[in-house]
Enzyme design. Structure first.
Site, PDB file in Angstrom:
ATOM      1  N   ASP A   1       0.867  -1.197   0.000  1.00 14.30           N
ATOM      2  CA  ASP A   1       0.000   0.000   0.000  1.00 14.30           C
ATOM      3  C   ASP A   1       0.892   1.231   0.000  1.00 14.30           C
ATOM      4  OD1 ASP A   1      -2.421   1.520   0.181  1.00 14.30           O
ATOM      5  OD2 ASP A   1      -2.118   1.754   2.325  1.00 14.30           O
ATOM      6  N   SER A   2       0.246   2.382  -0.165  1.00 21.67           N
ATOM      7  CA  SER A   2       1.000   3.635  -0.122  1.00 21.67           C
ATOM      8  C   SER A   2       1.360   4.032   1.304  1.00 21.67           C
ATOM      9  CB  SER A   2       0.158   4.752  -0.739  1.00 21.67           C
ATOM     10  OG  SER A   2      -1.078   4.828  -0.054  1.00 21.67           O
TER      11      SER A   2
ATOM     12  N   GLY B   1      -3.581   9.098  -4.010  1.00 21.42           N
ATOM     13  CA  GLY B   1      -4.822   9.711  -4.502  1.00 21.42           C
ATOM     14  C   GLY B   1      -4.601  10.968  -5.317  1.00 21.42           C
TER      15      GLY B   1
ATOM     16  N   CYS C   1      -4.493  -1.696  -2.049  1.00 20.04           N
ATOM     17  CA  CYS C   1      -4.694  -0.267  -2.306  1.00 20.04           C
ATOM     18  C   CYS C   1      -5.589  -0.130  -3.537  1.00 20.04           C
ATOM     19  CB  CYS C   1      -3.335   0.377  -2.567  1.00 20.04           C
ATOM     20  SG  CYS C   1      -3.450   2.111  -3.053  1.00 20.04           S
ATOM     21  N   ASN C   2      -6.751   0.479  -3.343  1.00 19.33           N
ATOM     22  CA  ASN C   2      -7.675   0.674  -4.470  1.00 19.33           C
ATOM     23  C   ASN C   2      -7.099   1.625  -5.501  1.00 19.33           C
ATOM     24  OD1 ASN C   2     -10.706  -0.295  -3.508  1.00 19.33           O
ATOM     25  ND2 ASN C   2      -9.379   0.273  -1.811  1.00 19.33           N
ATOM     26  N   THR C   3      -6.420   2.657  -5.036  1.00 21.26           N
ATOM     27  CA  THR C   3      -5.916   3.700  -5.938  1.00 21.26           C
ATOM     28  C   THR C   3      -4.882   3.121  -6.901  1.00 21.26           C
ATOM     29  OG1 THR C   3      -6.219   5.169  -4.053  1.00 21.26           O
ATOM     30  CG2 THR C   3      -5.081   6.086  -5.959  1.00 21.26           C
TER      31      THR C   3
ATOM     32  N   CYS D   1     -11.107   2.610  -0.070  1.00 27.27           N
ATOM     33  CA  CYS D   1      -9.704   2.958   0.190  1.00 27.27           C
ATOM     34  C   CYS D   1      -9.361   2.172   1.445  1.00 27.27           C
ATOM     35  CB  CYS D   1      -9.548   4.450   0.436  1.00 27.27           C
ATOM     36  SG  CYS D   1      -7.919   4.905   1.108  1.00 27.27           S
ATOM     37  N   THR D   2      -8.242   1.452   1.404  1.00 26.38           N
ATOM     38  CA  THR D   2      -7.935   0.555   2.528  1.00 26.38           C
ATOM     39  C   THR D   2      -7.612   1.298   3.822  1.00 26.38           C
ATOM     40  OG1 THR D   2      -5.682   0.395   1.636  1.00 26.38           O
ATOM     41  CG2 THR D   2      -7.211  -1.398   1.107  1.00 26.38           C
ATOM     42  N   HIS D   3      -7.367   2.590   3.729  1.00 23.59           N
ATOM     43  CA  HIS D   3      -7.144   3.367   4.955  1.00 23.59           C
ATOM     44  C   HIS D   3      -8.442   3.578   5.752  1.00 23.59           C
ATOM     45  CE1 HIS D   3      -3.281   4.532   3.183  1.00 23.59           C
ATOM     46  NE2 HIS D   3      -2.969   5.154   4.305  1.00 23.59           N
TER      47      HIS D   3
HETATM   48  N1  DGL Z   1      -4.908   3.064   0.716  1.00 24.79           N
HETATM   49  C1  DGL Z   1      -5.050   3.601  -0.603  1.00 24.79           C
HETATM   50  C2  DGL Z   1      -6.304   3.046  -1.286  1.00 24.79           C
HETATM   51  O1  DGL Z   1      -6.799   1.985  -0.935  1.00 24.79           O
HETATM   52  C3  DGL Z   1      -4.982   5.064  -0.839  1.00 24.79           C
HETATM   53  C4  DGL Z   1      -4.282   6.059  -0.011  1.00 24.79           C
HETATM   54  C5  DGL Z   1      -3.524   7.128  -0.825  1.00 24.79           C
HETATM   55  O2  DGL Z   1      -4.112   8.099  -1.295  1.00 24.79           O
HETATM   56  O3  DGL Z   1      -2.339   6.923  -0.993  1.00 24.79           O
HETATM   57  O4  DGL Z   1      -6.798   3.626  -2.210  1.00 24.79           O
END
Ligand code: DGL
Length: 269
Positions: free
Chosen positions: A15-16, A48, A79-81, A194-196
């Site tokens: 992930d990021s 993002g 990470c979805n992004t 978003c996984t966060h």
């Molecule tokens: N955790 C990331 C996701 O699932 C995004 C966070 C970011 O913007 O880096 O999209």
């Protein structure tokens, strides 16, 4: 179905930032004997805000070195992004490697909604993606799907996980556009794309104008990883040899994030 060929190789969770930990915690429950390498691309956070071509190129370059260095059995893009942008490119660029992606849970949301009003809460990047729009067209054409891009929530989740502090008013403002009332019906599902975001779900519940289902796909992603990693099911390492690590692309995680990782049993080399 392809499965991970080498059970002694680790699973790479990517992930990021700290968001992928929401997937890691489910994966560890399902695969207690596997070794995990958590990669936080903190040098490039937040994804993002990145321009698409630049982020795709960045991910391809980074994965070339991660796969070479850690030789994982499979990689989970938690990470979805990143997934909605580059999962196909990653599979094409590294055809011998297994990738599990994380994409907005639009199909289960469309199956579950009773009101037909669903919101997808994500980073601005994920909201813009053609991939996300295709998911809506394919699975949710009978629903009204509102895409809500948040500039702040991923950063708020990072702060919460490091420092334990959440700006509740900011959470309230970021989630407010998810809630719509139309012809006597109300939004009843918000997809956490978003996984966060699952780290903030209690604050979201508290500041939401009415109760909804908050859809977190972490367990489903972990199950998908398990299904590809089945080769390791009874060949895992004895637990005292398991050394999960967390690697930060900045090379210099601060004290708070190092403490967080150590607290959940990840060594920061
Ligand atoms: N955790 C990331 C996701 O699932 C995004 C966070 C970011 O913007 O880096 O999209």
């Amino acid at each position: 179905m392809a499965v991970a060929s080498n059970a002694s190789c680790p699973i790479l969770m990517f992930d990021s930032g700290v968001g992928g930990l929401t997937v890691l915690r489910e994966a560890r429950v399902l695969m207690p004997d596997r070794r995990f390498i958590y990669i936080a691309d903190d040098a490039a956070f937040p994804y993002g805000a990145w321009e698409e071509e630049a982020l795709r190129a960045h991910l391809l370059t980074l994965f070339a070195s991660l796969l070479e260095r850690y030789r994982p059995a499979l990689s989970v893009i938690a990470c979805n992004t990143a997934s909605t942008l580059a999962i196909d490119s990653l599979r094409e660029a590294f055809p011998g490697h297994l990738f599990v992606g994380t994409v907005p849970a639009i199909k289960p949301a469309a199956e579950r909604t009773r009101s037909g009003l669903v919101s997808v809460l994500a980073t601005p990047g994920t909201v813009k993606r053609q991939y996300t729009r295709d998911l809506i067209r394919q699975w949710a054409s009978k629903c009204h799907v509102r895409l809500v891009g948040s500039d702040r929530l991923a950063g708020l989740a990072e702060t919460y996980m490091r420092d334990g502090f959440v700006d509740e008013e900011a959470v309230r403002a970021e989630i407010a556009p998810c809630f719509i009332e139309q012809d006597g019906a109300r939004t009843d599902i918000v997809v956490l794309a978003c996984t966060h975001y699952p780290f903030l779900v209690n604050r979201m519940r508290k500041t939401a104008p009415w109760p909804v289902d908050w859809l977190d796909p972490a367990e489903a992603i972990a199950r998908r990883a398990l299904s590809l990693a089945v080769a390791g099911a009874d060949q895992g390492r004895p637990s005292d040899e398991i050394r999960d690590i967390a690697v930060f692309t900045s090379g210099k995680p601060d004290f708070a994030v190092t403490r967080l990782m150590q607290g959940i049993g990840l060594t920061v080399p």
